[in-house]
Design a protein around this motif. Sequence first.
Motif, PDB file in Angstrom:
ATOM      1  N   UNK A 131       0.830  -1.213   0.000  1.00  0.00           N
ATOM      2  CA  UNK A 131       0.000   0.000   0.000  1.00  0.00           C
ATOM      3  C   UNK A 131       0.859   1.255   0.000  1.00  0.00           C
ATOM      4  N   UNK A 132       2.004   1.160   0.677  1.00  0.00           N
ATOM      5  CA  UNK A 132       2.860   2.350   0.749  1.00  0.00           C
ATOM      6  C   UNK A 132       4.275   1.961   1.168  1.00  0.00           C
ATOM      7  N   UNK A 133       5.277   2.557   0.509  1.00  0.00           N
ATOM      8  CA  UNK A 133       6.665   2.461   0.958  1.00  0.00           C
ATOM      9  C   UNK A 133       7.289   3.825   0.774  1.00  0.00           C
ATOM     10  N   UNK A 134       7.765   4.409   1.835  1.00  0.00           N
ATOM     11  CA  UNK A 134       8.408   5.716   1.698  1.00  0.00           C
ATOM     12  C   UNK A 134       9.137   6.073   2.966  1.00  0.00           C
ATOM     13  N   UNK A 135      10.359   5.632   3.058  1.00  0.00           N
ATOM     14  CA  UNK A 135      11.132   5.908   4.267  1.00  0.00           C
ATOM     15  C   UNK A 135      11.668   7.319   4.242  1.00  0.00           C
ATOM     16  N   UNK A 153       3.688   6.408   8.961  1.00  0.00           N
ATOM     17  CA  UNK A 153       3.793   5.015   8.492  1.00  0.00           C
ATOM     18  C   UNK A 153       4.778   4.969   7.334  1.00  0.00           C
ATOM     19  N   UNK A 154       5.844   4.156   7.478  1.00  0.00           N
ATOM     20  CA  UNK A 154       6.865   4.101   6.423  1.00  0.00           C
ATOM     21  C   UNK A 154       6.635   2.965   5.440  1.00  0.00           C
ATOM     22  N   UNK A 155       6.023   1.882   5.903  1.00  0.00           N
ATOM     23  CA  UNK A 155       5.728   0.749   5.027  1.00  0.00           C
ATOM     24  C   UNK A 155       4.345   0.236   5.411  1.00  0.00           C
ATOM     25  N   UNK A 156       3.563  -0.138   4.427  1.00  0.00           N
ATOM     26  CA  UNK A 156       2.240  -0.691   4.730  1.00  0.00           C
ATOM     27  C   UNK A 156       1.929  -1.797   3.726  1.00  0.00           C
TER      28      UNK A 156
END
Lengths: 147, 168
Positions: A139-143, B103-106
């Motif tokens: 759903x989301x990756x953004x460090x 939230x960095x990863x989901x």
Amino acid sequence: MDELDKKIINELQRDFPVCDHPFAVAAEQLGTTEEDLIVRVQRLMDEKILTRFGPLFNADRFGGGLSLCAIAVPEEDFDTVTEKVNAFPQVAHNYQRDHELNMWFVLATETPAELDVTLEAIEADTGLTVRNMPKLQEFYVGLHFEI
Amino acid sequence: MGDSHTPLDGTHTPLDREIILATQSGLPLVAEPYQQIADQIGVDVSLIKARLLAMQDDGRIRRIGAVPNHYKLGYTGNGMSVWDVPDDQIQILGEMVGKLSFVSHCYHRPRFLPDWSYNLFAMVHGRNRDEVFEKAKQIEVLLGEHCRAHDILFSTRILKKTGIRIGA
């Protein structure tokens, strides 16, 4: 770490330029020199404040195997099992977590088939069950860590 | 060399592969890092730059830059929050949770019933555990009635962090 180091850490988490003198371009934005920036990045790497500097590849797009795995390791065996698991080059990250499933690692292999083989090898080496939890959807990756 | 056709099924042009191998442990910390890679591979630097940009465009490279050790930056509360939500709602719920700034990863991951019922994973970062609990509370409120169970697994030690190797 001084204020410029912090600025460097924040800024270099964004896109680093692709040009002949990328450190010079980034240094100008940061208000320092190319030489100073290189020295500082090297020091931040040496001090392990930065763990990586370079292209971050999206392992999903490489057709290999990729999964998050977990093991419930008996506390008294933790160091031994850590050594055995970390010895596999396919283990990219490994974290201890405070749960019955106390070891969580990312497995990345060149081919999908190699993933199963590696899982079995880790189970054979450690004598423990490995929970294989590949992502079904991202759903989301953004460090990004601001300091 | 110079072939612009770059399928996303795991096959790369030979040059892309060489670039990946040469840079996956990091860029050289020198004034002209791309030139050094070009010299190492034995091609013109313009090709290296073009292929890096192409790989960024097609998503094989997420970005070029630094990865900090978040522990050393004071983010010592790092919680993997895990949630049991209905499978038929996970698409919309996962997208909502993924949009939260902390939230960095989901991800959606498989359950292991009966003892692991969680199917939605969200990494939450904070300067301490209380901050992570507070942020997880926000996720719980957001999920509302769809949240059937949840837990937070705090990391207590980095055991290995080499990053993903593409292989030779």
